[in-house]
Design a protein around this motif. Structure first.
Motif, PDB file in Angstrom:
ATOM      1  N   PHE A  88     -10.314 -10.642  -3.632  1.00 14.63           N
ATOM      2  CA  PHE A  88     -10.452 -11.772  -4.546  1.00 14.63           C
ATOM      3  C   PHE A  88     -10.463 -11.236  -5.979  1.00 14.63           C
ATOM      4  O   PHE A  88     -10.788 -10.068  -6.216  1.00 14.63           O
ATOM      5  N   HIS A  89     -10.138 -12.126  -6.930  1.00 14.50           N
ATOM      6  CA  HIS A  89     -10.315 -11.772  -8.344  1.00 14.50           C
ATOM      7  C   HIS A  89     -11.346 -12.733  -8.925  1.00 14.50           C
ATOM      8  O   HIS A  89     -12.517 -12.529  -8.744  1.00 14.50           O
ATOM      9  N   GLY A  90     -10.875 -13.794  -9.574  1.00 16.63           N
ATOM     10  CA  GLY A  90     -11.829 -14.727 -10.183  1.00 16.63           C
ATOM     11  C   GLY A  90     -12.128 -15.932  -9.311  1.00 16.63           C
ATOM     12  O   GLY A  90     -11.326 -16.328  -8.473  1.00 16.63           O
ATOM     13  N   PHE A  95     -13.858  -7.699  -4.437  1.00 18.00           N
ATOM     14  CA  PHE A  95     -13.524  -8.435  -5.666  1.00 18.00           C
ATOM     15  C   PHE A  95     -13.093  -7.412  -6.706  1.00 18.00           C
ATOM     16  O   PHE A  95     -13.805  -6.437  -6.940  1.00 18.00           O
ATOM     17  N   ASP A  96     -11.970  -7.639  -7.371  1.00 17.90           N
ATOM     18  CA  ASP A  96     -11.525  -6.721  -8.421  1.00 17.90           C
ATOM     19  C   ASP A  96     -11.752  -7.307  -9.811  1.00 17.90           C
ATOM     20  O   ASP A  96     -11.750  -8.532  -9.984  1.00 17.90           O
ATOM     21  N   ASP A  97     -11.910  -6.437 -10.751  1.00 14.43           N
ATOM     22  CA  ASP A  97     -11.911  -6.690 -12.211  1.00 14.43           C
ATOM     23  C   ASP A  97     -13.296  -6.842 -12.833  1.00 14.43           C
ATOM     24  O   ASP A  97     -13.475  -6.483 -13.979  1.00 14.43           O
ATOM     25  N   GLY A  98     -14.262  -7.404 -12.118  1.00 17.90           N
ATOM     26  CA  GLY A  98     -15.609  -7.484 -12.689  1.00 17.90           C
ATOM     27  C   GLY A  98     -15.870  -8.731 -13.500  1.00 17.90           C
ATOM     28  O   GLY A  98     -16.606  -8.702 -14.499  1.00 17.90           O
ATOM     29  N   ALA A 157     -15.409   1.498  -8.881  1.00 12.52           N
ATOM     30  CA  ALA A 157     -14.706   1.560 -10.167  1.00 12.52           C
ATOM     31  C   ALA A 157     -13.291   0.983 -10.039  1.00 12.52           C
ATOM     32  O   ALA A 157     -12.714   0.948  -8.952  1.00 12.52           O
ATOM     33  N   HIS A 158     -12.753   0.540 -11.188  1.00 15.28           N
ATOM     34  CA  HIS A 158     -11.425  -0.077 -11.197  1.00 15.28           C
ATOM     35  C   HIS A 158     -10.695   0.339 -12.479  1.00 15.28           C
ATOM     36  O   HIS A 158      -9.920  -0.412 -13.050  1.00 15.28           O
ATOM     37  N   GLY A 159     -11.020   1.566 -12.951  1.00 14.32           N
ATOM     38  CA  GLY A 159     -10.420   2.051 -14.201  1.00 14.32           C
ATOM     39  C   GLY A 159     -11.210   1.577 -15.397  1.00 14.32           C
ATOM     40  O   GLY A 159     -12.075   0.724 -15.291  1.00 14.32           O
ATOM     41  N   THR A 172      -9.695   0.558 -18.572  1.00 15.09           N
ATOM     42  CA  THR A 172      -9.068  -0.528 -19.349  1.00 15.09           C
ATOM     43  C   THR A 172      -8.060  -1.338 -18.539  1.00 15.09           C
ATOM     44  O   THR A 172      -7.307  -2.123 -19.095  1.00 15.09           O
ATOM     45  N   HIS A 173      -8.027  -1.133 -17.248  1.00 12.38           N
ATOM     46  CA  HIS A 173      -7.041  -1.797 -16.380  1.00 12.38           C
ATOM     47  C   HIS A 173      -5.620  -1.396 -16.744  1.00 12.38           C
ATOM     48  O   HIS A 173      -4.672  -2.190 -16.673  1.00 12.38           O
ATOM     49  N   ALA A 174      -5.441  -0.127 -17.109  1.00 13.64           N
ATOM     50  CA  ALA A 174      -4.093   0.404 -17.333  1.00 13.64           C
ATOM     51  C   ALA A 174      -3.463   0.684 -15.973  1.00 13.64           C
ATOM     52  O   ALA A 174      -4.169   0.945 -15.005  1.00 13.64           O
TER      53      ALA A 174
HETATM   54 ZN   LIG Z   1      -7.523  -5.605 -11.287  1.00 15.87          ZN
END
Ligand SMILES: [Zn+2]
Length: 328
Positions: free
Chosen positions: A39-41, A95-98, A226-228, A230-232
């Motif tokens: 999932f994301h948002g 869930f990705d991105d935070g 962790a997911h990086g 800056t999302h590069a």
């Molecule tokens: Zn992401």
């Protein structure tokens, strides 16, 4: 994730027809499966105007209720240990991105149904509490600008509210650039961003703060990965910069959570072996993908692919694809 959006839309009509003709019934029979959901948002409405990353909290709760009732929901620990049940779907959640909306909407629902989940956080925003990808999506949608110049190239807005130069969107160009170049895009749209109605959009772009991340890290049901920084896209920037992104996101989260961070989800799902090896060298034991690059990669202990939730689908169709295990 524009390419994913296109892929999802292709063939959707045929799949819907097939589902109505009874294809769904075949899929809805009990069958064994392993699914790691991505999932994301989560927002109030499941708005797809800006991107394909948000589903509504009502849809989310209905889905959680359904999988808890009908399937075997496991923690990521058990998923990696293959502690699965026969004749059913074994499901774990990520869930990705935070996003802050994960904390506001998803966490209470997961607590209510006692469902474990892992949250992969993008860590640094240098006083900008949003991801550059959301910035571009939102500001491209709302700006009155029809043309912008970025690094000497002219981008023109198309009917889908994307800025395009030589057939490539500004977002896809930015994906292949280091963060210092992406920051120039913030400058171009500085005034447009200021004029966005913040209350309406906060659900979309605001990311979790340190205190909220720590709450999740200390929760018995949840873990943080962790997911990086800056999302590069790690495969598109110089290797040294990619290493910096990976190690910094680990260090920053360890400082926030006061515990070792041993899981990493590749931004956009993009990886190669140099990047993956580096992750393992510095202590990441689990590497979360979207798709495996090669068949060989399916055998790697640390790698797990994930099933991306699709906000364009009806509840029934999403369940049918979930059972099928792919959108194709
Ligand atoms: Zn992401």
């Amino acid at each position: 994730m524009f390419w994913i959006r296109i892929k999802y839309r292709l063939g959707l009509f045929y799949k819907t027809v097939l589902f109505k003709l009874g294809f769904g019934k075949i899929l809805l029979k009990n069958r064994y499966g392993e699914r790691l959901l991505l999932f994301h948002g989560i927002d109030t409405k499941g708005d797809t105007r800006y991107n394909s990353r948000f589903i509504s909290k009502l849809f989310f709760e209905a889905l959680i209720k359904h999988i808890v009732t009908h399937y075997n929901v496991v923690s990521l620990d058990d998923y990696y240990l293959k502690k699965f049940k026969k004749d059913t779907l074994n499901i774990a959640l990520t869930f990705d991105d935070g996003y802050l909306n994960n904390y506001t909407y998803a966490v209470p629902i997961l607590e209510k149904y006692k469902v474990p989940a892992c949250f992969y956080i993008t860590t640094v925003h240098e006083n900008t509490p949003y991801l550059w990808t959301d910035f571009i999506d939102l500001v491209s949608y709302y700006t009155k600008k029809e043309k912008v110049v970025f690094k000497g190239d002219l981008y023109e807005k198309n009917a889908k509210n994307e800025f395009i130069c030589h057939g490539v969107s500004l977002k896809n160009v930015a994906k292949r650039m280091p963060y210092k170049s992406i920051k120039l895009i913030y400058k171009i749209f500085e005034n447009d961003w200021k004029n966005l109605p913040p209350k309406h959009h906060e659900t979309y772009w605001r990311l979790m703060n340190a205190e909220q991340i720590r709450y999740i890290a200390n929760h018995p049901l949840f873990t943080i990965g962790a997911h990086g920084e800056t999302h590069a896209s790690l495969i598109d920037i110089p290797l040294e910069a990619a290493k910096h992104e990976i190690s910094n996101s680990k260090k920053q989260l360890e400082t926030i959570c006061r515990q070792p961070i041993t899981e990493f989800a590749f931004p956009f799902g993009f990886y190669n072996h140099e990047i993956a090896n580096y992750c393992e060298e510095i202590g990441f034991e689990r590497l979360l993908l979207v798709d495996y690059n090669t068949k060989e990669d399916t055998k790697k202990q640390a790698f797990k692919n994930r099933f991306v939730m699709n906000p364009y689908l009806s509840f029934e169709l999403q369940l049918a694809y979930l059972l099928k295990g792919s959108y194709f």
